[in-house]
Scaffold this active site. Structure first.
Site, PDB file in Angstrom:
ATOM      1  CE  LYS A  44       4.695   3.195  13.538  1.00  0.00           C
ATOM      2  NZ  LYS A  44       4.474   2.598  12.221  1.00  0.00           N
ATOM      3  CE1 TYR A  83      -0.798   3.717   9.817  1.00  0.00           C
ATOM      4  CE2 TYR A  83       0.349   2.688   7.967  1.00  0.00           C
ATOM      5  CZ  TYR A  83      -0.697   2.715   8.868  1.00  0.00           C
ATOM      6  OH  TYR A  83      -1.662   1.725   8.812  1.00  0.00           O
ATOM      7  N   PRO A 119      -3.532   0.096  19.003  1.00  0.00           N
ATOM      8  CG  PRO A 119      -5.379  -1.215  18.462  1.00  0.00           C
ATOM      9  CD  PRO A 119      -4.703  -0.560  19.612  1.00  0.00           C
ATOM     10  CE1 TYR A 170      -4.802   3.710   9.297  1.00  0.00           C
ATOM     11  CE2 TYR A 170      -5.302   3.378  11.616  1.00  0.00           C
ATOM     12  CZ  TYR A 170      -4.565   3.064  10.497  1.00  0.00           C
ATOM     13  OH  TYR A 170      -3.583   2.103  10.582  1.00  0.00           O
ATOM     14  CG  HIS A 214      -2.127  -0.850   1.071  1.00  0.00           C
ATOM     15  ND1 HIS A 214      -3.268  -0.687   1.806  1.00  0.00           N
ATOM     16  CD2 HIS A 214      -2.374  -1.878   0.227  1.00  0.00           C
ATOM     17  CE1 HIS A 214      -4.172  -1.588   1.426  1.00  0.00           C
ATOM     18  NE2 HIS A 214      -3.653  -2.330   0.481  1.00  0.00           N
TER      19      HIS A 214
HETATM   20  P1  FAD Z   1       2.714 -12.181  21.556  1.00  0.00           P
HETATM   21  O1  FAD Z   1       2.157 -12.185  20.182  1.00  0.00           O
HETATM   22  O2  FAD Z   1       1.805 -11.853  22.689  1.00  0.00           O
HETATM   23  O3  FAD Z   1       3.375 -13.605  21.813  1.00  0.00           O
HETATM   24  C1  FAD Z   1       3.802 -14.035  23.095  1.00  0.00           C
HETATM   25  C2  FAD Z   1       3.787 -15.552  23.159  1.00  0.00           C
HETATM   26  O4  FAD Z   1       4.283 -15.955  24.428  1.00  0.00           O
HETATM   27  C3  FAD Z   1       2.379 -16.128  23.021  1.00  0.00           C
HETATM   28  O5  FAD Z   1       2.376 -17.115  22.012  1.00  0.00           O
HETATM   29  C4  FAD Z   1       2.076 -16.678  24.414  1.00  0.00           C
HETATM   30  O6  FAD Z   1       1.265 -17.861  24.365  1.00  0.00           O
HETATM   31  C5  FAD Z   1       3.460 -16.994  24.948  1.00  0.00           C
HETATM   32  N1  FAD Z   1       3.555 -16.961  26.422  1.00  0.00           N
HETATM   33  C6  FAD Z   1       2.987 -16.083  27.277  1.00  0.00           C
HETATM   34  N2  FAD Z   1       3.318 -16.357  28.544  1.00  0.00           N
HETATM   35  C7  FAD Z   1       4.124 -17.439  28.499  1.00  0.00           C
HETATM   36  C8  FAD Z   1       4.805 -18.194  29.496  1.00  0.00           C
HETATM   37  N3  FAD Z   1       4.705 -17.871  30.810  1.00  0.00           N
HETATM   38  N4  FAD Z   1       5.561 -19.235  29.110  1.00  0.00           N
HETATM   39  C9  FAD Z   1       5.672 -19.560  27.797  1.00  0.00           C
HETATM   40  N5  FAD Z   1       5.053 -18.875  26.802  1.00  0.00           N
HETATM   41  C10 FAD Z   1       4.294 -17.833  27.155  1.00  0.00           C
HETATM   42  N6  FAD Z   1       0.598  -4.595  15.675  1.00  0.00           N
HETATM   43  C11 FAD Z   1       0.979  -4.036  14.499  1.00  0.00           C
HETATM   44  O7  FAD Z   1       2.177  -3.844  14.270  1.00  0.00           O
HETATM   45  N7  FAD Z   1       0.073  -3.674  13.517  1.00  0.00           N
HETATM   46  C12 FAD Z   1      -1.248  -3.872  13.710  1.00  0.00           C
HETATM   47  O8  FAD Z   1      -2.004  -3.590  12.782  1.00  0.00           O
HETATM   48  C13 FAD Z   1      -1.697  -4.451  14.960  1.00  0.00           C
HETATM   49  N8  FAD Z   1      -2.997  -4.664  15.165  1.00  0.00           N
HETATM   50  C14 FAD Z   1      -3.371  -5.300  16.317  1.00  0.00           C
HETATM   51  C15 FAD Z   1      -4.722  -5.547  16.496  1.00  0.00           C
HETATM   52  C16 FAD Z   1      -5.156  -6.183  17.658  1.00  0.00           C
HETATM   53  C17 FAD Z   1      -6.641  -6.449  17.826  1.00  0.00           C
HETATM   54  C18 FAD Z   1      -4.221  -6.598  18.662  1.00  0.00           C
HETATM   55  C19 FAD Z   1      -4.674  -7.319  19.923  1.00  0.00           C
HETATM   56  C20 FAD Z   1      -2.856  -6.357  18.470  1.00  0.00           C
HETATM   57  C21 FAD Z   1      -2.436  -5.697  17.317  1.00  0.00           C
HETATM   58  N9  FAD Z   1      -1.087  -5.445  17.105  1.00  0.00           N
HETATM   59  C22 FAD Z   1      -0.711  -4.825  15.939  1.00  0.00           C
HETATM   60  C23 FAD Z   1      -0.071  -5.808  18.115  1.00  0.00           C
HETATM   61  C24 FAD Z   1       0.642  -7.125  17.799  1.00  0.00           C
HETATM   62  O9  FAD Z   1      -0.294  -8.150  17.591  1.00  0.00           O
HETATM   63  C25 FAD Z   1       1.596  -7.476  18.956  1.00  0.00           C
HETATM   64  O10 FAD Z   1       2.429  -6.378  19.190  1.00  0.00           O
HETATM   65  C26 FAD Z   1       2.455  -8.714  18.644  1.00  0.00           C
HETATM   66  O11 FAD Z   1       1.668  -9.883  18.708  1.00  0.00           O
HETATM   67  C27 FAD Z   1       3.616  -8.849  19.641  1.00  0.00           C
HETATM   68  O12 FAD Z   1       4.297 -10.063  19.433  1.00  0.00           O
HETATM   69  P2  FAD Z   1       5.054 -10.800  20.611  1.00  0.00           P
HETATM   70  O13 FAD Z   1       5.627 -12.042  20.009  1.00  0.00           O
HETATM   71  O14 FAD Z   1       5.967  -9.843  21.293  1.00  0.00           O
HETATM   72  O15 FAD Z   1       3.925 -11.163  21.683  1.00  0.00           O
HETATM   73  C1  PHB Z   2      -5.516  -4.613  11.063  1.00  0.00           C
HETATM   74  O1  PHB Z   2      -5.647  -4.831   9.847  1.00  0.00           O
HETATM   75  O2  PHB Z   2      -5.816  -5.473  11.911  1.00  0.00           O
HETATM   76  C2  PHB Z   2      -5.027  -3.295  11.517  1.00  0.00           C
HETATM   77  C3  PHB Z   2      -4.557  -2.385  10.582  1.00  0.00           C
HETATM   78  C4  PHB Z   2      -4.092  -1.138  10.996  1.00  0.00           C
HETATM   79  C5  PHB Z   2      -4.115  -0.822  12.331  1.00  0.00           C
HETATM   80  C6  PHB Z   2      -4.574  -1.736  13.273  1.00  0.00           C
HETATM   81  C7  PHB Z   2      -5.034  -2.984  12.871  1.00  0.00           C
HETATM   82  O3  PHB Z   2      -3.685   0.409  12.720  1.00  0.00           O
END
Ligand code: FAD
Ligand code: PHB
Length: 389
Positions: free
Chosen positions: A296, A384, A292, A200, A72
């Site tokens: 980021k 962004y 979100p 947005y 995009h």
């Molecule tokens: P997580 O994905 O939380 O992974 C952590 C892992 O550790 C999990 O699999 C969990 O099961 C495991 N775990 C937890 N505790 C333990 C334990 N004690 N022992 C062993 N394992 C454990 N980010 C963006 O960049 N762009 C977006 O558009 C965006 N949209 C989002 C929309 C929503 C609705 C949500 C909820 C989040 C969004 N995010 C977005 C954020 C993004 O999803 C997270 O920042 C990302 O998942 C972080 O990855 P991580 O691996 O650090 O943590």
């Molecule tokens: C998504 O597609 O889930 C999404 C996209 C942009 C955002 C947050 C979530 O800022």
């Protein structure tokens, strides 16, 4: 030692770190609480900064993203019927990639399988020990049996509710937090997007986001009060509310259909400092959460992994510890700027319950300023698409 780096958590942070380290010949073990199917079922991020795209390519997991992801060049911010186009490419020379977190995680699991790395699922009661000694150890329970691994370093990639951050003594941690008084209700639906780019939308009824995964799969969100439950929102109610918050020219193109996933996520800004405690390093959501609105969260996890994999590689392969000493400061410098951007986008686009009459005017003025000032649009675009690593 049993392995060089124990990685707690097999989400995107843990998998990408393992992938990069193993490609450099560094041995890792990932300990993940849930099953692979559960990790892959979580619908989350959708937008990759260009730096994240390049990191995934460098990690050898970019092929399907390059085939199936959508590049995009810009996005829309709207205020009632006024649409402000932010042309990322014209303003910064960069673009973003629409490619779901589920797909990124899937690609990483496949690459890890192909390399034969160790990922242990279903671990319980993880304890991180001996962080100030000559080597660290990690204990966990698997199928009722307690096990122990010794290692040089531990990477805490276990998300916001994980055990890693809490291993740092409370009096040595500083936490910074803002909890927003609303959440996002999101649905996934096999319908075509209303627009070729994300929208947005700021509206008097609250915020809405029209996002997508492909030409026949949309991800749409509306701002809801924290007291709302998913059961309060039928598909019909969701689409009705969503369409009222979009500008008329987008709403008239809306095609609705059944939701295949529906969930509510609360919005929060959170940082825990420092990111290093002896032989333990915090990565991704274990250390910080962003609302979100700036897309980021996943991207910050990728930049943390970038800094940490470089640091661990220098320490383990060349005995050079300057990178691990500098990890917390380097990563936090970028994290705080993404925190600011996510907070600014959230404040500019959401209605706060009980706000004064001034607040809505400030949102409108911010959007008008963006419409009229290329400098303002460039600032938004630069953040962004992602600040440099
Ligand atoms: P997580 O994905 O939380 O992974 C952590 C892992 O550790 C999990 O699999 C969990 O099961 C495991 N775990 C937890 N505790 C333990 C334990 N004690 N022992 C062993 N394992 C454990 N980010 C963006 O960049 N762009 C977006 O558009 C965006 N949209 C989002 C929309 C929503 C609705 C949500 C909820 C989040 C969004 N995010 C977005 C954020 C993004 O999803 C997270 O920042 C990302 O998942 C972080 O990855 P991580 O691996 O650090 O943590
Ligand atoms: C998504 O597609 O889930 C999404 C996209 C942009 C955002 C947050 C979530 O800022």
């Amino acid at each position: 030692m049993d392995t060089q780096v124990v990685i707690i958590g097999g989400g995107p942070s843990g998998l990408l770190l393992s992938q990069l380290l193993n490609r450099e010949g560094i041995a890792t073990v990932i300990l993940e609480r849930s099953s692979r199917a559960h990790v892959l079922s979580r619908i989350r991020a959708g937008i990759l900064e260009w730096g994240s795209v390049e990191m995934l390519r460098e990690a050898g997991v970019g092929a399907r993203m390059d085939r199936e992801g959508f590049v995009h060049d810009g996005t829309y911010l709207t205020d009632e019927d006024q649409m402000v186009h932010i042309d990322f490419h014209a303003l910064t020379g960069k673009r973003v990639m629409v490619y779901g977190q589920t797909e990124v995680t899937q690609d990483l699991y496949r690459a890890q399988d192909a390399m034969g790395t160790t990922i242990v699922h279903g671990v319980e009661d993880v304890r991180i020990l001996d962080l100030d000694g000559a080597q660290a150890s990690v204990e966990y329970v698997l199928n009722g049996e307690r096990k122990r691994l010794s290692c040089a370093y531990v990477a805490g990639c276990d998300g916001f509710h994980g055990v890693s951050r809490k291993t740092i003594p409370e009096d040595r941690r500083r936490e910074f937090e803002r909890v927003y008084p609303f959440g996002w209700l999101g649905i996934l639906s096999h319908t075509p997007p209303v627009s070729d780019e994300l929208i947005y939308a700021n509206s008097p009824r609250g915020f809405a986001l029209a996002s997508m995964r492909n030409a026949n799969l949309v991800r749409c969100y509306v701002q809801v009060p924290l007291s709302d439950k998913v059961e309060d929102w039928s598909d019909a109610r969701f689409w009705d509310e969503f369409s009222r918050r979009l500008p008329a020219q987008a709403a008239e193109r809306l095609v609705t259909g059944p939701s295949i996933e529906k969930s509510i996520a609360p919005l929060r800004s959170f940082v825990s400092e420092p990111l290093r405690w002896g032989r333990l390093f915090l990565v991704g959501d274990a250390a910080h959460i962003v609302p979100p609105t700036g897309a980021k969260g996943l991207n910050l996890a990728v930049s943390d992994v970038f800094y940490l994999h470089q640091a661990l590689s220098a320490a383990l392969k060349a005995g050079d510890e300057t990178g691990i000493d500098g990890y917390s400061g380097r990563a936090l410098n970028r994290i705080w700027k993404a925190m600011r951007f996510s907070w600014q986008m959230t404040t500019m686009l959401h209605r706060f319950d009980g706000e004064d009459s001034f607040a809505a005017q400030m949102r409108r003025a911010s959007l008008r300023h963006l419409a009229e000032s290329e400098t303002a649009r460039r600032d938004l675009a630069e953040n962004y698409v992602g600040l440099p690593y």
